[in-house]
Design an enzyme around this catalytic site. Sequence first.
Site, short mmCIF file in Angstrom:
data_model
loop_
_atom_site.label_atom_id
_atom_site.label_comp_id
_atom_site.label_asym_id
_atom_site.label_seq_id
_atom_site.Cartn_x
_atom_site.Cartn_y
_atom_site.Cartn_z
N ALA A 1 18.26 9.19 19.16
CA ALA A 1 18.29 10.35 18.28
C ALA A 1 19.29 10.14 17.16
O ALA A 1 20.19 9.31 17.27
CB ALA A 1 18.66 11.59 19.10
N THR B 1 0.87 -1.18 0.00
CA THR B 1 0.00 0.00 0.00
C THR B 1 0.91 1.23 0.00
O THR B 1 1.00 1.95 0.99
CB THR B 1 -0.92 0.01 1.24
N CYS C 1 7.75 1.71 6.18
CA CYS C 1 6.55 1.70 7.02
C CYS C 1 6.32 3.04 7.71
O CYS C 1 5.33 3.70 7.44
CB CYS C 1 6.67 0.58 8.04
N LYS D 1 17.91 0.69 8.50
CA LYS D 1 18.25 0.35 9.89
C LYS D 1 19.09 -0.92 9.84
O LYS D 1 19.26 -1.51 8.76
CB LYS D 1 16.99 0.15 10.73
N ARG E 1 14.66 1.44 1.24
CA ARG E 1 13.52 2.30 0.89
C ARG E 1 13.39 3.42 1.94
O ARG E 1 13.37 3.16 3.14
CB ARG E 1 12.24 1.48 0.80
N LEU F 1 13.89 5.92 21.44
CA LEU F 1 14.32 7.26 21.87
C LEU F 1 15.75 7.53 21.38
O LEU F 1 16.43 8.39 21.92
CB LEU F 1 14.24 7.38 23.39
C1 UGA Z 1 8.01 -0.55 11.84
C2 UGA Z 1 7.39 -0.84 13.22
O1 UGA Z 1 8.40 -0.73 14.22
C3 UGA Z 1 6.78 -2.25 13.26
O2 UGA Z 1 6.14 -2.46 14.50
C4 UGA Z 1 5.75 -2.34 12.13
O3 UGA Z 1 5.14 -3.62 12.08
C5 UGA Z 1 6.44 -2.08 10.80
O4 UGA Z 1 7.01 -0.77 10.83
C6 UGA Z 1 5.41 -2.17 9.71
O5 UGA Z 1 4.52 -1.33 9.67
O6 UGA Z 1 5.41 -3.15 8.96
P1 UGA Z 1 10.31 -1.20 10.64
O7 UGA Z 1 9.84 -0.40 9.47
O8 UGA Z 1 10.90 -2.53 10.41
O9 UGA Z 1 9.09 -1.46 11.68
O10 UGA Z 1 11.38 -0.29 11.38
P2 UGA Z 1 11.60 0.28 12.85
O11 UGA Z 1 12.33 -0.69 13.67
O12 UGA Z 1 10.32 0.80 13.38
O13 UGA Z 1 12.57 1.50 12.54
C7 UGA Z 1 12.12 2.57 11.69
C8 UGA Z 1 13.16 3.65 11.54
O14 UGA Z 1 13.28 4.37 12.75
C9 UGA Z 1 14.58 3.17 11.21
O15 UGA Z 1 15.08 4.00 10.21
C10 UGA Z 1 15.34 3.34 12.51
O16 UGA Z 1 16.70 3.59 12.28
C11 UGA Z 1 14.65 4.56 13.09
N1 UGA Z 1 14.74 4.64 14.56
C12 UGA Z 1 14.23 3.66 15.35
C13 UGA Z 1 15.33 5.76 15.13
O17 UGA Z 1 15.79 6.69 14.43
N2 UGA Z 1 15.39 5.84 16.49
C14 UGA Z 1 14.89 4.87 17.30
O18 UGA Z 1 14.97 5.03 18.53
C15 UGA Z 1 14.30 3.76 16.71
#
Ligand code: UGA
Length: 482
Positions: free
Chosen positions: A276, A86, A284, A344, A351, A274
């Site tokens: 930064a 989506t 997502c 990450k 993406r 949290l």
């Molecule tokens: C996210 C959600 O965490 C999942 O629960 C959800 O199921 C998923 O989207 C989805 O909708 O399918 P994801 O996209 O795998 O999961 O990535 P995250 O772990 O959420 O990280 C997202 C971004 O935030 C990354 O770029 C990461 O580097 C950044 N991030 C994360 C920060 O900058 N600071 C943080 O403290 C945590």
Amino acid sequence: MRITVIGCGYVGLVTGTCLAEVGHQVVCTDNDAERIATLKAGVVPIYEPHLDALLTSNLQAKRLSFAGDAADAVQSGEAIFICVGTPPKENGEADLSAIDNVARLIATEAHSSKLVIEKSTVPAQTGQQLKRVLSVYRRDPSVEFRVASNPEFLREGTAVEDFLHPDRIVLGVEDKDSEKQLREIYRPILEAPRGKTKIHCPVHLGGCPPAKSPELVVTTINSAELIKHASNSFLALKISYANMIADLCEKVGADIKEVVRAMGLDPRIGPQFLNAGLGFGGFCLPKDVQAFVRLAERSGVNFGMLKEAEAVNKRRVDLFIEKVRQALWVIKDKRVGILGLAFKANTDDIRFAPSLGVIERLLAEGAQICAYDQEAMDKTSAIFPQVEFCREPDHVARDADALLILTEWPEFRQLDWKRVYDAMSRPLIVDGRNLLDPATMTELGFEYHGFGRPLEKPQPQLVPSVMVGRSSSAVQQPRLAT
Ligand code: UGA
């Protein structure tokens, strides 16, 4: 149960494979014929820990199969999971055309009654549209369709663990039969959250199985849809909040790591999300925040706080480039080493990765870039052929004027930073993920910049007794941040 999964991306592949792993008979299909051929051969086209092994064993056990013919796949399942993309439209709304196509396919091809389950992330009220399309396009009037929403909470990099050891399972249903069928699908996971598989999650990713069984939350379809968007948007808010605190830390001389550690000890706040730095990327969070804002707007609700979280996130790359510029003065003709390209750690996904914006800006200003990432170099080289890629992480340091950390791969902490220091033309680190300890890097002789970290840490006992020029052999291995 006989289950069909439509869509073989991250969500569909993990869902299909894990449902087979817990004992169901699963057929997965996708309109990308090449992808299906690859999967039939047991090759997983994405990097996701544990997925290859699980997919292979379930293919061999004949619990999992891949079908090129979507009509066949539709006919075989009692329950059908819709796991198609989506993506965002230009105005930020979710593009639901793939969901609509799949709904019409199911309506026309089904010869028996089906439970149709939305797994893709969709705006609230999509389930109502789905029901309408299924009934309007239904070819066989004796066929009944029930619709449910079962949002996924899978994080890339720990998706298999998240599926098999979830903290919650949300079932958005309208009738008892759908609830019963979904409870049956998830029974192996609900009853045996641990021990059913031999997979142990990597502790450093924070994705360990919860000590207790997952919480089963039964809601309406509209609530289930909203739960997913509200959860991802809240995570985005949390990250942007931490980023604003980091900016403030820089102005008042506080340390963001100290601040969020103490904040996170309050169970009402919690320690996660949290960190930064360069902000959130991936397929997502950025798109779900946008879609949620648009949904709110269409519903007459001004979700200004979420718009601000998005704006804060967009500014992170600008701020980062500004830090690089301030340190280097002129970016043109500088050799810049980059560590980390994926959005990450533990994924090959680029993406909406902040690295793409950083690279684009540096190239536009005439920098020469040498980059390394454990998993994401192939995908990045397809976008930026002019970037040089290194086989080893420390090779990016060779003759570099600056080294930039763009992804929080924990392995980067373990580099031989003394060697990196010796290899660089100018020992400058700009750490976009606050991965390293500023005091240690400064002790080693680096000029270090992170987000919200004080430049100096006046702790006399940390200053080595002998600290001379760059080639000093007296420089010790650093104590790196955890
Ligand atoms: C996210 C959600 O965490 C999942 O629960 C959800 O199921 C998923 O989207 C989805 O909708 O399918 P994801 O996209 O795998 O999961 O990535 P995250 O772990 O959420 O990280 C997202 C971004 O935030 C990354 O770029 C990461 O580097 C950044 N991030 C994360 C920060 O900058 N600071 C943080 O403290 C945590």
